[in-house]
Design a protein around this motif. Structure first.
Motif, PDB file in Angstrom:
ATOM      1  N   GLU A  35       0.811  -1.217   0.000  1.00  0.00           N
ATOM      2  CA  GLU A  35       0.000   0.000   0.000  1.00  0.00           C
ATOM      3  C   GLU A  35       0.847   1.270   0.000  1.00  0.00           C
ATOM      4  OE1 GLU A  35      -3.712   1.896   2.524  1.00  0.00           O
ATOM      5  OE2 GLU A  35      -3.098  -0.176   2.844  1.00  0.00           O
ATOM      6  N   ALA A  36       1.893   1.309   0.789  1.00  0.00           N
ATOM      7  CA  ALA A  36       2.738   2.507   0.884  1.00  0.00           C
ATOM      8  C   ALA A  36       3.889   2.497  -0.125  1.00  0.00           C
ATOM      9  CB  ALA A  36       3.299   2.621   2.300  1.00  0.00           C
ATOM     10  N   SER A  37       4.015   1.441  -0.873  1.00  0.00           N
ATOM     11  CA  SER A  37       5.117   1.302  -1.830  1.00  0.00           C
ATOM     12  C   SER A  37       4.809   2.036  -3.135  1.00  0.00           C
ATOM     13  CB  SER A  37       5.335  -0.188  -2.130  1.00  0.00           C
ATOM     14  OG  SER A  37       6.285  -0.354  -3.143  1.00  0.00           O
ATOM     15  N   ALA A  38       5.862   2.413  -3.843  1.00  0.00           N
ATOM     16  CA  ALA A  38       5.690   3.042  -5.156  1.00  0.00           C
ATOM     17  C   ALA A  38       5.133   2.052  -6.161  1.00  0.00           C
ATOM     18  CB  ALA A  38       7.018   3.592  -5.654  1.00  0.00           C
ATOM     19  N   PHE A  39       5.531   0.795  -6.044  1.00  0.00           N
ATOM     20  CA  PHE A  39       5.017  -0.255  -6.915  1.00  0.00           C
ATOM     21  C   PHE A  39       3.984  -1.070  -6.150  1.00  0.00           C
ATOM     22  CE2 PHE A  39       9.265   0.383  -8.827  1.00  0.00           C
ATOM     23  CZ  PHE A  39       8.840   0.730 -10.109  1.00  0.00           C
ATOM     24  N   LYS A  40       2.932  -1.455  -6.838  1.00  0.00           N
ATOM     25  CA  LYS A  40       1.848  -2.218  -6.227  1.00  0.00           C
ATOM     26  C   LYS A  40       2.001  -3.700  -6.535  1.00  0.00           C
ATOM     27  CE  LYS A  40       0.328   1.632  -4.790  1.00  0.00           C
ATOM     28  NZ  LYS A  40       0.753   2.006  -3.462  1.00  0.00           N
ATOM     29  N   ALA A  41       1.282  -4.512  -5.801  1.00  0.00           N
ATOM     30  CA  ALA A  41       1.357  -5.964  -5.994  1.00  0.00           C
ATOM     31  C   ALA A  41       0.675  -6.401  -7.278  1.00  0.00           C
ATOM     32  CB  ALA A  41       0.723  -6.676  -4.804  1.00  0.00           C
ATOM     33  N   PHE A  42      -0.332  -5.627  -7.738  1.00  0.00           N
ATOM     34  CA  PHE A  42      -1.103  -6.005  -8.914  1.00  0.00           C
ATOM     35  C   PHE A  42      -1.325  -4.806  -9.818  1.00  0.00           C
ATOM     36  CE2 PHE A  42      -2.460  -8.710  -5.375  1.00  0.00           C
ATOM     37  CZ  PHE A  42      -2.144  -9.957  -5.899  1.00  0.00           C
ATOM     38  N   SER A  43      -1.381  -5.073 -11.103  1.00  0.00           N
ATOM     39  CA  SER A  43      -1.711  -4.023 -12.061  1.00  0.00           C
ATOM     40  C   SER A  43      -3.225  -3.797 -12.041  1.00  0.00           C
ATOM     41  CB  SER A  43      -1.261  -4.418 -13.468  1.00  0.00           C
ATOM     42  OG  SER A  43      -2.051  -5.494 -13.953  1.00  0.00           O
ATOM     43  N   PHE A  44      -3.660  -2.769 -12.715  1.00  0.00           N
ATOM     44  CA  PHE A  44      -5.082  -2.443 -12.779  1.00  0.00           C
ATOM     45  C   PHE A  44      -5.882  -3.606 -13.365  1.00  0.00           C
ATOM     46  CE2 PHE A  44      -8.616  -0.348 -15.142  1.00  0.00           C
ATOM     47  CZ  PHE A  44      -9.326   0.116 -14.048  1.00  0.00           C
ATOM     48  N   SER A  45      -5.418  -4.174 -14.467  1.00  0.00           N
ATOM     49  CA  SER A  45      -6.120  -5.295 -15.115  1.00  0.00           C
ATOM     50  C   SER A  45      -6.179  -6.515 -14.206  1.00  0.00           C
ATOM     51  CB  SER A  45      -5.427  -5.672 -16.422  1.00  0.00           C
ATOM     52  OG  SER A  45      -5.452  -4.598 -17.300  1.00  0.00           O
ATOM     53  N   GLU A  46      -5.090  -6.756 -13.493  1.00  0.00           N
ATOM     54  CA  GLU A  46      -5.061  -7.898 -12.573  1.00  0.00           C
ATOM     55  C   GLU A  46      -6.039  -7.696 -11.422  1.00  0.00           C
ATOM     56  OE1 GLU A  46      -0.383  -9.105 -13.383  1.00  0.00           O
ATOM     57  OE2 GLU A  46      -0.898  -7.839 -11.661  1.00  0.00           O
ATOM     58  N   LYS A  47      -6.115  -6.477 -10.899  1.00  0.00           N
ATOM     59  CA  LYS A  47      -7.073  -6.187  -9.828  1.00  0.00           C
ATOM     60  C   LYS A  47      -8.501  -6.431 -10.299  1.00  0.00           C
ATOM     61  CE  LYS A  47      -4.486  -2.578  -7.389  1.00  0.00           C
ATOM     62  NZ  LYS A  47      -4.488  -1.142  -7.045  1.00  0.00           N
ATOM     63  N   LEU A  48      -8.802  -5.918 -11.494  1.00  0.00           N
ATOM     64  CA  LEU A  48     -10.145  -6.119 -12.040  1.00  0.00           C
ATOM     65  C   LEU A  48     -10.450  -7.600 -12.220  1.00  0.00           C
ATOM     66  CD1 LEU A  48     -10.313  -3.275 -14.709  1.00  0.00           C
ATOM     67  CD2 LEU A  48     -11.683  -3.448 -12.632  1.00  0.00           C
ATOM     68  N   SER A  49      -9.490  -8.334 -12.738  1.00  0.00           N
ATOM     69  CA  SER A  49      -9.692  -9.770 -12.988  1.00  0.00           C
ATOM     70  C   SER A  49      -9.895 -10.546 -11.694  1.00  0.00           C
ATOM     71  CB  SER A  49      -8.500 -10.338 -13.756  1.00  0.00           C
ATOM     72  OG  SER A  49      -8.375  -9.730 -15.007  1.00  0.00           O
ATOM     73  N   ILE A  50      -9.068 -10.274 -10.710  1.00  0.00           N
ATOM     74  CA  ILE A  50      -9.177 -10.992  -9.430  1.00  0.00           C
ATOM     75  C   ILE A  50     -10.504 -10.678  -8.752  1.00  0.00           C
ATOM     76  CG2 ILE A  50      -8.207 -11.176  -7.103  1.00  0.00           C
ATOM     77  CD1 ILE A  50      -5.414 -10.678  -8.488  1.00  0.00           C
ATOM     78  N   ASN A  51     -10.889  -9.404  -8.728  1.00  0.00           N
ATOM     79  CA  ASN A  51     -12.165  -9.037  -8.110  1.00  0.00           C
ATOM     80  C   ASN A  51     -13.353  -9.607  -8.874  1.00  0.00           C
ATOM     81  OD1 ASN A  51     -11.440  -7.491  -5.753  1.00  0.00           O
ATOM     82  ND2 ASN A  51     -10.603  -5.988  -7.164  1.00  0.00           N
ATOM     83  N   THR A  52     -13.209  -9.759 -10.180  1.00  0.00           N
ATOM     84  CA  THR A  52     -14.271 -10.386 -10.975  1.00  0.00           C
ATOM     85  C   THR A  52     -14.390 -11.863 -10.620  1.00  0.00           C
ATOM     86  OG1 THR A  52     -13.942  -8.820 -12.792  1.00  0.00           O
ATOM     87  CG2 THR A  52     -15.063 -10.880 -13.322  1.00  0.00           C
ATOM     88  N   LEU A  53     -13.274 -12.553 -10.552  1.00  0.00           N
ATOM     89  CA  LEU A  53     -13.301 -13.984 -10.219  1.00  0.00           C
ATOM     90  C   LEU A  53     -13.847 -14.251  -8.820  1.00  0.00           C
ATOM     91  CD1 LEU A  53      -9.943 -15.212 -11.770  1.00  0.00           C
ATOM     92  CD2 LEU A  53     -12.239 -15.977 -12.388  1.00  0.00           C
ATOM     93  N   THR A  54     -13.591 -13.332  -7.902  1.00  0.00           N
ATOM     94  CA  THR A  54     -14.054 -13.519  -6.526  1.00  0.00           C
ATOM     95  C   THR A  54     -15.443 -12.910  -6.297  1.00  0.00           C
ATOM     96  OG1 THR A  54     -12.871 -11.526  -5.804  1.00  0.00           O
ATOM     97  CG2 THR A  54     -11.714 -13.639  -5.588  1.00  0.00           C
ATOM     98  N   ASN A  55     -16.068 -12.431  -7.367  1.00  0.00           N
ATOM     99  CA  ASN A  55     -17.409 -11.834  -7.317  1.00  0.00           C
ATOM    100  C   ASN A  55     -17.498 -10.644  -6.374  1.00  0.00           C
ATOM    101  OD1 ASN A  55     -18.509 -13.831  -9.091  1.00  0.00           O
ATOM    102  ND2 ASN A  55     -18.538 -15.236  -7.365  1.00  0.00           N
ATOM    103  N   ASP A  56     -16.421  -9.885  -6.282  1.00  0.00           N
ATOM    104  CA  ASP A  56     -16.412  -8.676  -5.462  1.00  0.00           C
ATOM    105  C   ASP A  56     -16.780  -7.494  -6.362  1.00  0.00           C
ATOM    106  OD1 ASP A  56     -16.052  -6.664  -3.650  1.00  0.00           O
ATOM    107  OD2 ASP A  56     -13.951  -7.137  -3.195  1.00  0.00           O
ATOM    108  N   TRP A  57     -18.084  -7.391  -6.672  1.00  0.00           N
ATOM    109  CA  TRP A  57     -18.547  -6.413  -7.658  1.00  0.00           C
ATOM    110  C   TRP A  57     -18.392  -4.983  -7.168  1.00  0.00           C
ATOM    111  CZ3 TRP A  57     -18.172  -9.236 -11.524  1.00  0.00           C
ATOM    112  CH2 TRP A  57     -18.637 -10.535 -11.551  1.00  0.00           C
ATOM    113  N   SER A  58     -18.492  -4.748  -5.865  1.00  0.00           N
ATOM    114  CA  SER A  58     -18.318  -3.380  -5.363  1.00  0.00           C
ATOM    115  C   SER A  58     -16.887  -2.904  -5.595  1.00  0.00           C
ATOM    116  CB  SER A  58     -18.690  -3.288  -3.883  1.00  0.00           C
ATOM    117  OG  SER A  58     -17.898  -4.172  -3.122  1.00  0.00           O
ATOM    118  N   SER A  59     -15.908  -3.803  -5.460  1.00  0.00           N
ATOM    119  CA  SER A  59     -14.510  -3.422  -5.730  1.00  0.00           C
ATOM    120  C   SER A  59     -14.281  -3.182  -7.218  1.00  0.00           C
ATOM    121  CB  SER A  59     -13.547  -4.496  -5.229  1.00  0.00           C
ATOM    122  OG  SER A  59     -13.583  -4.567  -3.836  1.00  0.00           O
TER     123      SER A  59
END
Length: 186
Positions: A35-59
């Motif tokens: 969270e406080a790092s300049a680089f994140k653990a996931f890219s934007f596309s990866e975040k969208l994909s993971i939240n889609t697979l986990t059915n976290d529609w609000s995220s």
């Protein structure tokens, strides 16, 4: 960076095993870690994909609302690649995900947006049917919190153009003394 890469590998294993509880746990942990790092653990596309697979529609909706900010954040440059498998998993589960979207108690605007988004992310379909869905969405909802996402992916007035390249001379029309000295027609 080592923890993030190992975590991404573990996340991929949990997606393969369809253990989405574990996927959510790993995802949350790695996001908190960077969270406080300049680089994140996931890219934007990866975040969208993971939240889609986990059915976290609000995220997913929150990421799409904050498209201008979120799409500019970068993951670690040498991050373990996971996007291809995430995309394949979403493609396989597309009908199930559509059903989950419909079962979720979301406003109609958000449901319509998620259906458009799912068409794009599962198979990257920017086809005529998707464009019709976008036009209908824009006609129904003039301004939305998702305008930045739509403007970046579906410009209102796309620029059509062509480009060509040529190597070497194609024609030479010589005149004067050059024309009389050289009878070659290049």
């Amino acid at each position: 960076e080592v923890i993030v890469n190992k975590g991404r590998q573990l996340l991929l294993q949990s997606v393969n095993a369809e253990d989405f509880e574990k996927t959510t746990e790993i995802y949350s942990y790695l996001n908190g870690l960077t969270e406080a790092s300049a680089f994140k653990a996931f890219s934007f596309s990866e975040k969208l994909s993971i939240n889609t697979l986990t059915n976290d529609w609000s995220s997913v909706l929150l990421l799409l609302q904050n498209y201008d900010l979120e799409s500019k954040l970068y993951a670690y440059p040498q991050a373990f690649p996971i996007m291809m498998l995430l995309g394949e998993s979403i493609e396989k589960k597309e009908t199930e995900l559509k059903q989950k979207i419909d079962e979720t108690a979301l406003p109609t605007q958000d449901t319509n947006l998620l259906h458009i988004f799912l068409r794009i992310i599962s198979g990257y379909r920017f086809d005529a049917e998707t464009n019709q869905m976008v036009k209908a969405f824009r006609a129904t909802y003039k301004t939305t919190p998702y305008d930045a996402f739509f403007n970046a992916n579906f410009p209102q007035n796309p620029n059509l153009g062509t480009m060509s390249f040529a190597l070497g001379p194609m024609m030479l029309f010589s005149s004067g003394k050059i024309a009389s000295d050289f009878k070659l027609h290049v």
